[in-house]
Write a protein that holds these residues in place. Structure first.
Motif, mmCIF file in Angstrom:
data_model
loop_
_atom_site.group_PDB
_atom_site.id
_atom_site.type_symbol
_atom_site.label_atom_id
_atom_site.label_comp_id
_atom_site.label_asym_id
_atom_site.label_seq_id
_atom_site.Cartn_x
_atom_site.Cartn_y
_atom_site.Cartn_z
ATOM 1 N N ASP A 88 7.613 1.200 0.853
ATOM 2 C CA ASP A 88 6.322 0.090 0.977
ATOM 3 C C ASP A 88 5.657 0.370 -0.514
ATOM 4 O OD1 ASP A 88 7.275 -1.156 3.043
ATOM 5 O OD2 ASP A 88 5.761 -0.319 4.644
ATOM 6 N N SER A 103 -1.092 -0.431 -3.620
ATOM 7 C CA SER A 103 -1.795 -0.857 -4.721
ATOM 8 C C SER A 103 -3.236 -0.228 -4.473
ATOM 9 C CB SER A 103 -1.866 -2.349 -4.707
ATOM 10 O OG SER A 103 -2.471 -2.927 -3.720
ATOM 11 N N HIS A 118 1.643 -2.553 1.224
ATOM 12 C CA HIS A 118 2.164 -3.823 1.125
ATOM 13 C C HIS A 118 3.434 -3.672 2.126
ATOM 14 C CE1 HIS A 118 -0.468 -5.408 -1.849
ATOM 15 N NE2 HIS A 118 -0.471 -4.266 -2.469
ATOM 16 N N GLY A 173 5.338 -8.840 3.874
ATOM 17 C CA GLY A 173 4.214 -9.488 3.096
ATOM 18 C C GLY A 173 2.799 -9.445 3.390
ATOM 19 N N SER A 174 2.605 -8.816 4.678
ATOM 20 C CA SER A 174 1.070 -8.694 5.192
ATOM 21 C C SER A 174 0.924 -6.859 4.646
ATOM 22 C CB SER A 174 1.342 -8.425 6.584
ATOM 23 O OG SER A 174 2.095 -7.382 7.163
ATOM 24 N N THR A 175 -0.554 -6.800 4.642
ATOM 25 C CA THR A 175 -0.797 -5.456 4.217
ATOM 26 C C THR A 175 -1.781 -4.802 5.132
ATOM 27 O OG1 THR A 175 -3.187 -6.553 3.420
ATOM 28 C CG2 THR A 175 -1.250 -6.401 1.875
ATOM 29 N N TYR A 235 6.303 -4.674 -8.333
ATOM 30 C CA TYR A 235 5.796 -5.682 -7.421
ATOM 31 C C TYR A 235 4.634 -6.550 -8.138
ATOM 32 C CZ TYR A 235 3.888 -6.548 -2.712
ATOM 33 O OH TYR A 235 3.607 -7.418 -1.372
#
Length: 344
Positions: free
Chosen positions: A159, A162, A102, A106-108, A20
């Motif tokens: 998903d 991080s 993530h 694309g949103s978190t 990623y």
């Protein structure tokens, strides 16, 4: 040094767990473009930048942008998440850490990595229970009390997760997650800016790889004329080790076997001659992009060096002096003649 530390901060704050790393690679691309340095993207996503030199033989220097991270393995009935590791680390190294999930759009979503029952008011086993993939969970910053509600929020198995880097620069020390290997990426970016203005004895290729933490980064895609392959990674500190946070660490051997003794002697002699503080070390549980390239069958002479990183694969720390020593040694080595002596 201010530029290097600033680049480290910018890099570690870009989430890039293995698999990623597109945003971190885009950062590298923009830096190379701003310097007018030519590069190409490899099929695995890595970036290979090239600088001209006078010889037909070439040197390659590599550092990796991918970091440790995790992936959603299971959505629990409580609405919390169970994780699979990306890269290797102890579960205790991330317990209590804030994180980002993530989503595929694309949103978190933010969360915290915790023991299943982390309250001493409800469990007498909190301090003694072994931390494993079965009892470490992500508490989401969402109003969710079931797996269905978590899925409705757009979170699914696979998903990427991080970790908060928590970058701090104080008294010459740089504290952060992911100094492995973004500290060395920053060093190579600054060196590239300097080397592009110089008349180099050999063409130089800079490989910014993206799958090192899982063992197959840097093992393909570079020109056949590369004779010396130098991994710029980290020196691992701990009991029985010689490396520290104030010198450049030169690896004699790691878990993959010995590195080229001729290049190692050349590096140590150069450091002694120029007064660059260094330590030679053996990393027992370690491998690099250079060893991955050799394992893949490439006929190159390989070496490994980098700044000393305390608490590697945990909340890491190094010092400006170690970053400077690594920078200085590489900057001198790039101008040295190749040493073809394989046995000393």
């Amino acid at each position: 040094m201010q530029k290097i530390v600033k680049t480290i901060k910018e890099l570690v704050e870009i989430p890039s767990p293995t698999g990623y790393s597109a945003d971190a690679l885009t950062y590298v691309e923009k830096r190379l473009e701003s310097e007018g340095i030519s590069y190409r993207k490899l099929e695995k996503g890595a970036i290979l930048a090239s600088l001209e030199g006078e010889s037909n033989r070439a040197r390659l220097f590599t550092a990796h942008v991918d970091t440790l991270g995790a992936m959603v393995k299971e959505i629990l009935p409580s609405g919390r998440l169970r994780l699979a590791q990306l890269g290797y680390y102890s579960w205790t190294a991330i317990e209590g850490e804030n994180c980002l999930i993530h989503r595929m759009d694309g949103s978190t979503v933010s969360g915290t990595i915790l023991l299943h029952d982390s309250s001493v008011h409800t469990s007498q086993e909190t301090g003694t229970v072994k931390r494993t993939s079965e009892n470490i969970e992500v508490r989401l910053d969402l109003k969710t009390t079931s797996g269905e509600e978590t899925r409705e929020a757009g979170i699914e198995v696979g998903d990427v997760v991080s970790f908060d880097p928590r970058f701090i620069h104080v008294n010459g020390f740089v504290k952060s997650r992911h100094l492995d290997d973004k500290a060395s990426v920053a060093i190579l970016l600054e060196l590239a800016s300097e080397w592009k203005e110089q008349k180099l004895p050999y063409p130089v290729h800079l490989l910014f790889s993206n799958y090192e933490e899982v063992g197959f980064g840097g093992n393909a895609g570079f020109p056949q004329e590369v004779a010396e392959y130098i991994a710029v990674d980290m020196g691992a500190l701990g009991d029985g080790q010689h490396s520290d946070e104030y010198t450049v660490s030169i690896c004699a051997k790691d878990g993959s076997g010995p590195y080229d003794i001729g290049i190692r002697h050349q590096l140590t002699q150069l450091a002694r001659r120029e007064g660059i503080p260094y330590k030679v070390d053996i990393y027992p549980y370690y491998s690099s992009d250079a060893s991955a390239a050799v394992s893949a069958g490439h006929d190159v002479r390989h070496a490994l060096l980098g700044p000393g990183i305390e608490s590697s694969h945990s909340y890491e720390r190094t010092h400006e002096e170690s970053l400077q020593a690594t920078y200085d040694l590489l900057n001198l080595f790039v101008k040295e003649p190749m040493n073809d002596e394989n046995d000393v």
